[in-house]
Design a protein around this motif. Structure first.
Motif, PDB file in Angstrom:
ATOM      1  N   ASP A 298       0.815  -1.213   0.000  1.00 48.97           N
ATOM      2  CA  ASP A 298       0.000   0.000   0.000  1.00 48.97           C
ATOM      3  C   ASP A 298       0.848   1.262   0.000  1.00 48.97           C
ATOM      4  O   ASP A 298       0.510   2.245  -0.664  1.00 48.97           O
ATOM      5  N   ALA A 299       1.958   1.247   0.723  1.00 48.74           N
ATOM      6  CA  ALA A 299       2.797   2.447   0.822  1.00 48.74           C
ATOM      7  C   ALA A 299       3.430   2.788  -0.530  1.00 48.74           C
ATOM      8  O   ALA A 299       3.460   3.955  -0.922  1.00 48.74           O
ATOM      9  N   SER A 300       3.913   1.785  -1.261  1.00 51.83           N
ATOM     10  CA  SER A 300       4.522   2.082  -2.558  1.00 51.83           C
ATOM     11  C   SER A 300       3.469   2.514  -3.583  1.00 51.83           C
ATOM     12  O   SER A 300       3.729   3.373  -4.426  1.00 51.83           O
ATOM     13  N   LEU A 301       2.266   1.940  -3.497  1.00 49.50           N
ATOM     14  CA  LEU A 301       1.176   2.396  -4.375  1.00 49.50           C
ATOM     15  C   LEU A 301       0.822   3.848  -4.068  1.00 49.50           C
ATOM     16  O   LEU A 301       0.628   4.659  -4.984  1.00 49.50           O
ATOM     17  N   GLU A 302       0.735   4.179  -2.791  1.00 55.96           N
ATOM     18  CA  GLU A 302       0.406   5.547  -2.403  1.00 55.96           C
ATOM     19  C   GLU A 302       1.492   6.524  -2.852  1.00 55.96           C
ATOM     20  O   GLU A 302       1.192   7.614  -3.334  1.00 55.96           O
ATOM     21  N   ASP A 303       2.765   6.138  -2.724  1.00 54.73           N
ATOM     22  CA  ASP A 303       3.869   7.000  -3.159  1.00 54.73           C
ATOM     23  C   ASP A 303       3.782   7.284  -4.656  1.00 54.73           C
ATOM     24  O   ASP A 303       3.960   8.421  -5.097  1.00 54.73           O
ATOM     25  N   ALA A 304       3.515   6.240  -5.444  1.00 53.40           N
ATOM     26  CA  ALA A 304       3.417   6.421  -6.898  1.00 53.40           C
ATOM     27  C   ALA A 304       2.250   7.332  -7.252  1.00 53.40           C
ATOM     28  O   ALA A 304       2.381   8.236  -8.085  1.00 53.40           O
ATOM     29  N   CYS A 305       1.106   7.124  -6.606  1.00 54.54           N
ATOM     30  CA  CYS A 305      -0.071   7.953  -6.888  1.00 54.54           C
ATOM     31  C   CYS A 305       0.154   9.407  -6.467  1.00 54.54           C
ATOM     32  O   CYS A 305      -0.203  10.331  -7.195  1.00 54.54           O
ATOM     33  N   MET A 306       0.766   9.606  -5.314  1.00 51.89           N
ATOM     34  CA  MET A 306       1.023  10.972  -4.849  1.00 51.89           C
ATOM     35  C   MET A 306       2.020  11.680  -5.757  1.00 51.89           C
ATOM     36  O   MET A 306       1.950  12.890  -5.954  1.00 51.89           O
ATOM     37  N   PHE A 307       2.969  10.944  -6.327  1.00 55.65           N
ATOM     38  CA  PHE A 307       3.903  11.554  -7.271  1.00 55.65           C
ATOM     39  C   PHE A 307       3.154  12.053  -8.505  1.00 55.65           C
ATOM     40  O   PHE A 307       3.406  13.149  -8.986  1.00 55.65           O
ATOM     41  N   LEU A 308       2.198  11.249  -8.993  1.00 55.73           N
ATOM     42  CA  LEU A 308       1.486  11.613 -10.222  1.00 55.73           C
ATOM     43  C   LEU A 308       0.490  12.743 -10.011  1.00 55.73           C
ATOM     44  O   LEU A 308       0.340  13.604 -10.867  1.00 55.73           O
ATOM     45  N   VAL A 309      -0.215  12.752  -8.874  1.00 60.87           N
ATOM     46  CA  VAL A 309      -1.268  13.743  -8.679  1.00 60.87           C
ATOM     47  C   VAL A 309      -0.903  14.804  -7.657  1.00 60.87           C
ATOM     48  O   VAL A 309      -1.676  15.720  -7.417  1.00 60.87           O
ATOM     49  N   GLY A 310       0.264  14.691  -7.052  1.00 56.84           N
ATOM     50  CA  GLY A 310       0.664  15.637  -6.006  1.00 56.84           C
ATOM     51  C   GLY A 310       1.134  16.957  -6.587  1.00 56.84           C
ATOM     52  O   GLY A 310       1.025  17.232  -7.780  1.00 56.84           O
ATOM     53  N   ARG A 311       1.693  17.773  -5.679  1.00 53.06           N
ATOM     54  CA  ARG A 311       2.217  19.081  -6.093  1.00 53.06           C
ATOM     55  C   ARG A 311       3.254  18.901  -7.176  1.00 53.06           C
ATOM     56  O   ARG A 311       3.915  17.878  -7.266  1.00 53.06           O
ATOM     57  N   CYS A 312       3.424  19.928  -7.955  1.00 48.02           N
ATOM     58  CA  CYS A 312       4.369  19.885  -9.069  1.00 48.02           C
ATOM     59  C   CYS A 312       5.782  19.703  -8.524  1.00 48.02           C
ATOM     60  O   CYS A 312       6.273  20.515  -7.755  1.00 48.02           O
ATOM     61  N   GLY A 313       6.411  18.638  -8.919  1.00 53.11           N
ATOM     62  CA  GLY A 313       7.809  18.412  -8.573  1.00 53.11           C
ATOM     63  C   GLY A 313       8.638  18.682  -9.813  1.00 53.11           C
ATOM     64  O   GLY A 313       9.197  17.766 -10.383  1.00 53.11           O
ATOM     65  N   CYS A 314       8.675  19.925 -10.233  1.00 52.27           N
ATOM     66  CA  CYS A 314       9.274  20.261 -11.525  1.00 52.27           C
ATOM     67  C   CYS A 314      10.663  19.662 -11.698  1.00 52.27           C
ATOM     68  O   CYS A 314      11.001  19.173 -12.755  1.00 52.27           O
ATOM     69  N   ARG A 315      11.452  19.690 -10.651  1.00 53.80           N
ATOM     70  CA  ARG A 315      12.800  19.161 -10.779  1.00 53.80           C
ATOM     71  C   ARG A 315      12.742  17.669 -11.076  1.00 53.80           C
ATOM     72  O   ARG A 315      13.430  17.164 -11.955  1.00 53.80           O
ATOM     73  N   LEU A 316      11.874  16.943 -10.360  1.00 55.02           N
ATOM     74  CA  LEU A 316      11.765  15.507 -10.585  1.00 55.02           C
ATOM     75  C   LEU A 316      11.102  15.197 -11.913  1.00 55.02           C
ATOM     76  O   LEU A 316      11.546  14.326 -12.640  1.00 55.02           O
ATOM     77  N   LYS A 317      10.033  15.908 -12.220  1.00 53.44           N
ATOM     78  CA  LYS A 317       9.313  15.600 -13.444  1.00 53.44           C
ATOM     79  C   LYS A 317      10.104  15.998 -14.685  1.00 53.44           C
ATOM     80  O   LYS A 317       9.939  15.393 -15.732  1.00 53.44           O
ATOM     81  N   ASN A 318      10.982  16.977 -14.583  1.00 55.34           N
ATOM     82  CA  ASN A 318      11.831  17.322 -15.713  1.00 55.34           C
ATOM     83  C   ASN A 318      12.839  16.222 -15.997  1.00 55.34           C
ATOM     84  O   ASN A 318      13.297  16.078 -17.116  1.00 55.34           O
ATOM     85  N   GLU A 319      13.205  15.476 -14.958  1.00 55.89           N
ATOM     86  CA  GLU A 319      14.131  14.378 -15.169  1.00 55.89           C
ATOM     87  C   GLU A 319      13.417  13.195 -15.820  1.00 55.89           C
ATOM     88  O   GLU A 319      14.053  12.215 -16.180  1.00 55.89           O
ATOM     89  N   SER A 320      12.118  13.285 -15.952  1.00 54.88           N
ATOM     90  CA  SER A 320      11.293  12.343 -16.690  1.00 54.88           C
ATOM     91  C   SER A 320      11.484  10.891 -16.256  1.00 54.88           C
ATOM     92  O   SER A 320      12.034  10.093 -16.985  1.00 54.88           O
ATOM     93  N   PRO A 321      11.035  10.537 -15.034  1.00 51.63           N
ATOM     94  CA  PRO A 321      11.169   9.148 -14.614  1.00 51.63           C
ATOM     95  C   PRO A 321      10.287   8.236 -15.439  1.00 51.63           C
ATOM     96  O   PRO A 321       9.257   8.645 -15.956  1.00 51.63           O
ATOM     97  N   GLY A 322      10.694   7.007 -15.581  1.00 44.89           N
ATOM     98  CA  GLY A 322       9.893   6.016 -16.282  1.00 44.89           C
ATOM     99  C   GLY A 322      10.323   5.820 -17.721  1.00 44.89           C
ATOM    100  O   GLY A 322      11.403   6.225 -18.130  1.00 44.89           O
TER     101      GLY A 322
END
Length: 152
Positions: free
Chosen positions: A41-65
């Protein structure tokens, strides 16, 4: 082929013999794939919060996945999905389906450019040079003055 695309480029597990889950979002971007024996449950929640959470521009610019191949015309599919979502349930039989609105042809304003940001190299500050010169001057003065003081 789809299982191998979902499992990712690292090849950390065999997707044909391991049960796993992959988080697909956007237009076929996979955030990650996890074997079900380590997925909790914790890893599912982390993944979901990354996708719908506050903008993590630095992380999202690195384009994970990674991307998976999909045979889909997004410019036609998205307006059609929006139109079908806007219709109330059960109204499909009462009225004929409306064709999706056509979008104007996409013309990029600029050509994408790859920019590499290198870490800054720290330059010694001027105050370090001043301290070094002051220390050398004090040491030289002590070398000259101490022998004279000892003679007296």
């Amino acid at each position: 082929m789809l299982l191998h695309m979902l499992a990712g480029p690292r090849g950390t597990f065999d997707p044909t013999s391991t049960s796993f889950a992959g988080a697909v979002f956007g237009r076929g971007r996979v955030l990650g794939a996890w074997p079900l024996d380590i997925l909790d449950d914790a890893s599912l929640e982390d993944a979901c919060m990354f996708l719908v959470g506050r903008c993590g521009c630095r992380l999202k610019n690195e384009s994970p996945g990674w991307d998976i191949l999909l045979n889909l015309d997004w410019e036609k599919a998205l307006p059609a999905a929006a139109a079908s979502a806007a219709q109330p349930a059960g109204s499909e039989a009462a009225s004929p389906p409306t064709p999706p609105p056509t979008l104007p042809e996409f013309k990029p304003l600029a050509v994408p450019e790859l920019v590499t940001i290198l870490p800054e190299i720290e330059k010694p500050a001027e105050s370090h040079k001043g301290r070094l010169i002051a220390g050398l001057a004090a040491g030289l003065a002590l070398l000259v003055l101490i022998p004279r003081w000892l003679r007296k």
